[in-house]
Design a protein around this motif. Structure first.
Motif, PDB file in Angstrom:
ATOM      1  N   GLU A   1     -14.169   2.613 -10.795  1.00  0.00           N
ATOM      2  CA  GLU A   1     -12.727   2.522 -11.011  1.00  0.00           C
ATOM      3  C   GLU A   1     -11.982   2.265  -9.702  1.00  0.00           C
ATOM      4  OE1 GLU A   1      -9.153   5.563 -12.169  1.00  0.00           O
ATOM      5  OE2 GLU A   1     -11.036   5.804 -13.245  1.00  0.00           O
ATOM      6  N   VAL A   2     -12.352   2.988  -8.652  1.00  0.00           N
ATOM      7  CA  VAL A   2     -11.701   2.829  -7.348  1.00  0.00           C
ATOM      8  C   VAL A   2     -11.943   1.423  -6.798  1.00  0.00           C
ATOM      9  CG1 VAL A   2     -11.766   3.586  -4.926  1.00  0.00           C
ATOM     10  CG2 VAL A   2     -11.645   5.279  -6.762  1.00  0.00           C
TER      11      VAL A   2
ATOM     12  N   THR B   1      -3.131  14.512  -6.516  1.00  0.00           N
ATOM     13  CA  THR B   1      -4.051  13.611  -7.210  1.00  0.00           C
ATOM     14  C   THR B   1      -3.665  12.164  -6.972  1.00  0.00           C
ATOM     15  OG1 THR B   1      -4.444  15.272  -8.907  1.00  0.00           O
ATOM     16  CG2 THR B   1      -5.016  13.007  -9.468  1.00  0.00           C
ATOM     17  N   GLU B   2      -2.374  11.854  -7.070  1.00  0.00           N
ATOM     18  CA  GLU B   2      -1.909  10.485  -6.824  1.00  0.00           C
ATOM     19  C   GLU B   2      -2.160  10.083  -5.378  1.00  0.00           C
ATOM     20  OE1 GLU B   2       1.801   9.802  -9.845  1.00  0.00           O
ATOM     21  OE2 GLU B   2       2.139  11.133  -8.139  1.00  0.00           O
TER      22      GLU B   2
ATOM     23  N   GLU C   1      -9.861  -1.083  -8.750  1.00  0.00           N
ATOM     24  CA  GLU C   1      -8.451  -0.986  -8.370  1.00  0.00           C
ATOM     25  C   GLU C   1      -8.231  -1.568  -6.972  1.00  0.00           C
ATOM     26  OE1 GLU C   1      -4.369  -0.122  -8.574  1.00  0.00           O
ATOM     27  OE2 GLU C   1      -5.887  -0.222 -10.137  1.00  0.00           O
TER      28      GLU C   1
ATOM     29  N   ALA D   1     -16.082   6.967 -11.390  1.00  0.00           N
ATOM     30  CA  ALA D   1     -14.901   7.013 -10.522  1.00  0.00           C
ATOM     31  C   ALA D   1     -15.006   5.984  -9.404  1.00  0.00           C
ATOM     32  CB  ALA D   1     -14.711   8.414  -9.943  1.00  0.00           C
TER      33      ALA D   1
ATOM     34  N   LEU E   1      -2.054   1.982 -10.867  1.00  0.00           N
ATOM     35  CA  LEU E   1      -1.137   2.456  -9.825  1.00  0.00           C
ATOM     36  C   LEU E   1       0.026   1.507  -9.562  1.00  0.00           C
ATOM     37  CD1 LEU E   1      -3.634   3.734  -7.146  1.00  0.00           C
ATOM     38  CD2 LEU E   1      -2.311   5.078  -8.742  1.00  0.00           C
TER      39      LEU E   1
ATOM     40  N   GLN F   1      -5.840   9.359  -4.904  1.00  0.00           N
ATOM     41  CA  GLN F   1      -6.244   8.077  -5.482  1.00  0.00           C
ATOM     42  C   GLN F   1      -5.800   6.923  -4.595  1.00  0.00           C
ATOM     43  OE1 GLN F   1      -8.353   7.442  -7.668  1.00  0.00           O
ATOM     44  NE2 GLN F   1      -7.972   5.366  -8.408  1.00  0.00           N
TER      45      GLN F   1
ATOM     46  N   ARG G   1      -8.177   6.749  -1.681  1.00  0.00           N
ATOM     47  CA  ARG G   1      -9.477   6.204  -2.090  1.00  0.00           C
ATOM     48  C   ARG G   1      -9.405   4.690  -2.259  1.00  0.00           C
ATOM     49  NH1 ARG G   1      -9.353  11.263  -4.770  1.00  0.00           N
ATOM     50  NH2 ARG G   1      -8.411  10.389  -6.658  1.00  0.00           N
ATOM     51  N   VAL G   2      -8.351   4.211  -2.901  1.00  0.00           N
ATOM     52  CA  VAL G   2      -8.193   2.767  -3.106  1.00  0.00           C
ATOM     53  C   VAL G   2      -8.000   2.048  -1.775  1.00  0.00           C
ATOM     54  CG1 VAL G   2      -6.684   0.991  -4.108  1.00  0.00           C
ATOM     55  CG2 VAL G   2      -7.374   2.974  -5.482  1.00  0.00           C
TER      56      VAL G   2
END
Length: 150
Positions: A69-70, A20-21, A73, A66, A2, A24, A27-28
């Motif tokens: 990954e989150v 979607t962006e 990030e 997922a 990102l 994300q 979530r981050v």
């Protein structure tokens, strides 16, 4: 993935960002806030990380890959930021009062995950709840609710 949160906010969270962006980024940001409480007592243990993963799975309906990954990030973004404010702004802008209350509940779950509540964890949760504009009564309700789970 990102880039920095600030760049993302400035360049892509405008009306041109896809759902979607935006999802994300939320979530981050949520993961970064939860991680902040896990670090408040200067010891992040496995139980706290599992609690963070469970909170992200529950809140965003994510699978294990997922979630990893989150969290990765969030750690990367958190290491590049000097402040929690960009993450708090994202949550404030994207979440309803009920969703913010659930974030505060998850903060308490993280704090209690290792079996004890450190004064620095409680201070950090109080600070975050205030910055998320969660009323003090809801802050206390969340704490008592999570204490009742244990």
């Amino acid at each position: 993935m990102l880039g920095s949160i600030k760049t993302f906010l400035k360049d892509r969270l405008a009306h041109t960002a896809s759902p979607t962006e935006r999802g994300q980024v939320l979530r981050v940001a949520t993961a970064a806030i939860l991680l902040e409480v896990s670090r408040a007592d200067f010891e992040t243990d496995e139980a706290e990380l599992e609690t963070i993963a469970a909170a992200l799975r529950r809140a965003f309906d994510l699978d294990e890959a997922a979630v990893r990954e989150v969290i990765a990030e969030a750690r990367e973004q958190d290491d590049s930021e000097l402040s929690l404010y960009p993450f708090l702004k994202i949550v404030n802008d994207a979440c309803t009062p009920e969703e913010k209350y659930r974030v505060v509940c998850d903060l308490w779950r993280v704090a209690y995950a290792d079996g004890r509540l450190d004064k620095y964890e409680e201070y950090q949760i109080r600070r975050i709840a205030d910055l998320l504009y969660v009323p003090h009564s809801e802050f206390i309700r969340a704490k008592l609710s999570i204490q009742g789970e244990g």
